[in-house]
Write a protein that holds these residues in place. Structure first.
Motif, PDB file in Angstrom:
ATOM      1  N   ARG A  87      85.056   8.945  39.487  1.00  0.00           N
ATOM      2  CA  ARG A  87      84.713   8.221  40.717  1.00  0.00           C
ATOM      3  C   ARG A  87      83.574   8.895  41.463  1.00  0.00           C
ATOM      4  NH1 ARG A  87      91.086   7.503  42.209  1.00  0.00           N
ATOM      5  NH2 ARG A  87      91.486   5.615  40.967  1.00  0.00           N
ATOM      6  N   THR A  88      83.599  10.223  41.465  1.00  0.00           N
ATOM      7  CA  THR A  88      82.521  10.965  42.130  1.00  0.00           C
ATOM      8  C   THR A  88      81.191  10.753  41.419  1.00  0.00           C
ATOM      9  OG1 THR A  88      84.077  12.658  42.911  1.00  0.00           O
ATOM     10  CG2 THR A  88      81.750  13.269  42.821  1.00  0.00           C
ATOM     11  N   ALA A  89      81.226  10.744  40.092  1.00  0.00           N
ATOM     12  CA  ALA A  89      79.994  10.516  39.319  1.00  0.00           C
ATOM     13  C   ALA A  89      79.421   9.129  39.617  1.00  0.00           C
ATOM     14  CB  ALA A  89      80.280  10.665  37.823  1.00  0.00           C
ATOM     15  N   LEU A  90      80.283   8.135  39.693  1.00  0.00           N
ATOM     16  CA  LEU A  90      79.826   6.778  39.978  1.00  0.00           C
ATOM     17  C   LEU A  90      79.262   6.658  41.391  1.00  0.00           C
ATOM     18  CD1 LEU A  90      82.722   4.718  38.359  1.00  0.00           C
ATOM     19  CD2 LEU A  90      80.408   5.001  37.462  1.00  0.00           C
ATOM     20  N   ALA A  91      79.833   7.411  42.306  1.00  0.00           N
ATOM     21  CA  ALA A  91      79.396   7.328  43.698  1.00  0.00           C
ATOM     22  C   ALA A  91      78.171   8.196  43.986  1.00  0.00           C
ATOM     23  CB  ALA A  91      80.542   7.748  44.623  1.00  0.00           C
ATOM     24  N   SER A  92      77.736   8.970  42.993  1.00  0.00           N
ATOM     25  CA  SER A  92      76.644   9.916  43.216  1.00  0.00           C
ATOM     26  C   SER A  92      75.283   9.242  43.347  1.00  0.00           C
ATOM     27  CB  SER A  92      76.599  10.941  42.082  1.00  0.00           C
ATOM     28  OG  SER A  92      76.270  10.314  40.841  1.00  0.00           O
ATOM     29  N   THR A  93      75.185   7.997  42.922  1.00  0.00           N
ATOM     30  CA  THR A  93      73.920   7.260  42.981  1.00  0.00           C
ATOM     31  C   THR A  93      74.195   5.769  42.957  1.00  0.00           C
ATOM     32  OG1 THR A  93      71.818   6.862  41.818  1.00  0.00           O
ATOM     33  CG2 THR A  93      73.732   7.367  40.465  1.00  0.00           C
ATOM     34  N   HIS A  94      73.212   4.985  43.448  1.00  0.00           N
ATOM     35  CA  HIS A  94      73.311   3.526  43.367  1.00  0.00           C
ATOM     36  C   HIS A  94      72.502   2.978  42.188  1.00  0.00           C
ATOM     37  CE1 HIS A  94      75.520   3.159  47.075  1.00  0.00           C
ATOM     38  NE2 HIS A  94      74.620   3.892  47.705  1.00  0.00           N
ATOM     39  N   ASP A  95      71.842   3.874  41.472  1.00  0.00           N
ATOM     40  CA  ASP A  95      71.079   3.491  40.290  1.00  0.00           C
ATOM     41  C   ASP A  95      72.042   3.464  39.105  1.00  0.00           C
ATOM     42  OD1 ASP A  95      69.587   3.854  37.783  1.00  0.00           O
ATOM     43  OD2 ASP A  95      67.831   4.128  39.063  1.00  0.00           O
ATOM     44  N   ASN A  96      72.266   2.299  38.516  1.00  0.00           N
ATOM     45  CA  ASN A  96      73.274   2.178  37.463  1.00  0.00           C
ATOM     46  C   ASN A  96      72.927   2.967  36.204  1.00  0.00           C
ATOM     47  OD1 ASN A  96      75.037   0.645  38.940  1.00  0.00           O
ATOM     48  ND2 ASN A  96      74.155  -1.297  38.300  1.00  0.00           N
ATOM     49  N   ARG A  97      71.649   3.071  35.907  1.00  0.00           N
ATOM     50  CA  ARG A  97      71.269   3.873  34.741  1.00  0.00           C
ATOM     51  C   ARG A  97      71.664   5.338  34.958  1.00  0.00           C
ATOM     52  NH1 ARG A  97      65.836   3.163  31.197  1.00  0.00           N
ATOM     53  NH2 ARG A  97      66.336   4.706  29.590  1.00  0.00           N
ATOM     54  N   ARG A  98      71.434   5.824  36.163  1.00  0.00           N
ATOM     55  CA  ARG A  98      71.824   7.199  36.471  1.00  0.00           C
ATOM     56  C   ARG A  98      73.340   7.342  36.513  1.00  0.00           C
ATOM     57  NH1 ARG A  98      67.423   8.666  41.248  1.00  0.00           N
ATOM     58  NH2 ARG A  98      65.573   8.634  39.890  1.00  0.00           N
ATOM     59  N   ARG A  99      74.034   6.288  36.912  1.00  0.00           N
ATOM     60  CA  ARG A  99      75.489   6.323  36.894  1.00  0.00           C
ATOM     61  C   ARG A  99      76.015   6.512  35.469  1.00  0.00           C
ATOM     62  NH1 ARG A  99      76.647   1.321  41.057  1.00  0.00           N
ATOM     63  NH2 ARG A  99      77.261   2.585  42.884  1.00  0.00           N
ATOM     64  N   VAL A 100      75.398   5.821  34.531  1.00  0.00           N
ATOM     65  CA  VAL A 100      75.806   5.952  33.125  1.00  0.00           C
ATOM     66  C   VAL A 100      75.611   7.395  32.669  1.00  0.00           C
ATOM     67  CG1 VAL A 100      75.249   5.308  30.755  1.00  0.00           C
ATOM     68  CG2 VAL A 100      75.419   3.539  32.516  1.00  0.00           C
ATOM     69  N   ARG A 101      74.469   7.958  33.001  1.00  0.00           N
ATOM     70  CA  ARG A 101      74.208   9.343  32.585  1.00  0.00           C
ATOM     71  C   ARG A 101      75.181  10.303  33.263  1.00  0.00           C
ATOM     72  NH1 ARG A 101      69.903  12.255  30.191  1.00  0.00           N
ATOM     73  NH2 ARG A 101      70.098  14.459  30.645  1.00  0.00           N
ATOM     74  N   ALA A 102      75.459  10.055  34.537  1.00  0.00           N
ATOM     75  CA  ALA A 102      76.365  10.940  35.273  1.00  0.00           C
ATOM     76  C   ALA A 102      77.756  10.943  34.662  1.00  0.00           C
ATOM     77  CB  ALA A 102      76.428  10.524  36.739  1.00  0.00           C
ATOM     78  N   THR A 103      78.230   9.783  34.221  1.00  0.00           N
ATOM     79  CA  THR A 103      79.563   9.727  33.618  1.00  0.00           C
ATOM     80  C   THR A 103      79.569  10.405  32.248  1.00  0.00           C
ATOM     81  OG1 THR A 103      79.110   7.476  32.804  1.00  0.00           O
ATOM     82  CG2 THR A 103      80.323   7.680  34.867  1.00  0.00           C
ATOM     83  N   MET A 104      78.496  10.242  31.479  1.00  0.00           N
ATOM     84  CA  MET A 104      78.426  10.925  30.186  1.00  0.00           C
ATOM     85  C   MET A 104      78.367  12.445  30.386  1.00  0.00           C
ATOM     86  SD  MET A 104      78.745   8.790  27.809  1.00  0.00           S
ATOM     87  CE  MET A 104      78.828   6.997  27.739  1.00  0.00           C
ATOM     88  N   GLU A 105      77.606  12.883  31.377  1.00  0.00           N
ATOM     89  CA  GLU A 105      77.557  14.313  31.673  1.00  0.00           C
ATOM     90  C   GLU A 105      78.930  14.836  32.049  1.00  0.00           C
ATOM     91  OE1 GLU A 105      74.603  14.557  34.735  1.00  0.00           O
ATOM     92  OE2 GLU A 105      73.018  15.084  33.313  1.00  0.00           O
ATOM     93  N   LEU A 106      79.684  14.029  32.765  1.00  0.00           N
ATOM     94  CA  LEU A 106      81.022  14.432  33.188  1.00  0.00           C
ATOM     95  C   LEU A 106      81.918  14.729  31.995  1.00  0.00           C
ATOM     96  CD1 LEU A 106      83.213  13.373  35.994  1.00  0.00           C
ATOM     97  CD2 LEU A 106      84.014  12.613  33.770  1.00  0.00           C
ATOM     98  N   TRP A 107      81.921  13.821  30.986  1.00  0.00           N
ATOM     99  CA  TRP A 107      82.785  14.051  29.823  1.00  0.00           C
ATOM    100  C   TRP A 107      82.386  15.319  29.082  1.00  0.00           C
ATOM    101  CZ3 TRP A 107      86.744  11.606  30.942  1.00  0.00           C
ATOM    102  CH2 TRP A 107      86.738  10.280  31.399  1.00  0.00           C
ATOM    103  N   PHE A 108      81.089  15.544  28.939  1.00  0.00           N
ATOM    104  CA  PHE A 108      80.637  16.757  28.247  1.00  0.00           C
ATOM    105  C   PHE A 108      80.975  18.007  29.060  1.00  0.00           C
ATOM    106  CE2 PHE A 108      78.521  13.788  25.580  1.00  0.00           C
ATOM    107  CZ  PHE A 108      78.245  14.449  24.387  1.00  0.00           C
TER     108      PHE A 108
END
Length: 215
Positions: A87-108
């Motif tokens: 949830r924090t990763a998704l809320a970190s930006t309003h840019d959806n492309r960056r949201r995708v990267r943020a969630t992938m970074e989270l899993w790693f």
């Protein structure tokens, strides 16, 4: 309220004194976490947890009726940590492309970090127990629910279709991150995240609002 009196340990070392019930419970959880991560659920014993915590077994059982209850308390909190991270990763930006990267970074980040609570989520040796499995599955379902909201808003898909795609994204992130770590891949973490984020974004980008879809 304080717990019952403690007693001397078998090796003669004094056990810890009285603590408020909430403080004692937190202490027991901390000690149990260390034991479970070191030894796994099956090898860990309530005797050792009590001994390391400096309490008698009756005190331990006052707080947790059994080993599974103790484990479930730990893994439930760990799952909450992972879900909140999504949830924090998704809320970190309003840019959806960056949201995708943020969630992938989270899993790693989660699979690679030396963090005892999170390791229970990704390395539990008790996945056959229904209650434990329910907690672990909650990581996928609740993470996917949060991601599905973004997909639904951005792509205009139905709730069911959005959730299906979100589950796919969560699964891709988790499984790929685990494989990357377990295989000791020579691909750098940064490159791995970039490739997975690019793959995910190109896939999700195929569902724009202004194009007809069947879902």
């Amino acid at each position: 309220m304080t717990d019952a009196p403690t007693v001397p340990s078998q090796d003669g070392r004094p056990r810890s004194g009285r603590l408020p019930r909430s403080a004692r419970k937190a202490q027991l959880l901390e000690v149990a976490l260390t034991v479970f991560v070191e030894q796994g659920y099956h090898a860990a014993s309530m005797d050792e947890i009590a001994e390391r915590a400096g309490v008698s077994k009756p005190v331990l059982y006052q707080h947790f009726p059994g080993k599974l209850d103790l484990y479930l308390a730990l893994i439930g909190t760990a799952c909450d940590t992972v879900i909140e991270g999504v949830r924090t990763a998704l809320a970190s930006t309003h840019d959806n492309r960056r949201r995708v990267r943020a969630t992938m970074e989270l899993w790693f980040d989660y699979v690679a970090r030396d963090d005892a609570p999170v390791r229970l989520v990704f390395e539990s040796d008790l996945t056959s127990d229904p209650e434990v499995r329910d907690q672990l599955d909650r990581v996928t379902t609740e993470s996917a629910t949060a991601i599905a909201e973004v997909i639904r808003e951005d792509a205009g898909l139905s709730d069911e279709a959005s959730h299906l795609l979100a589950v796919a994204l969560v699964s891709m992130g988790q499984v790929s991150a685990r494989h990357w770590l377990d295989s000791a891949s020579t691909v750098s973490r940064e490159d791995a995240v970039r490739m997975l984020a690019t793959l995910a974004w190109r896939g999700i980008g195929g569902f724009p609002k202004d194009e007809p879809h069947t879902a």
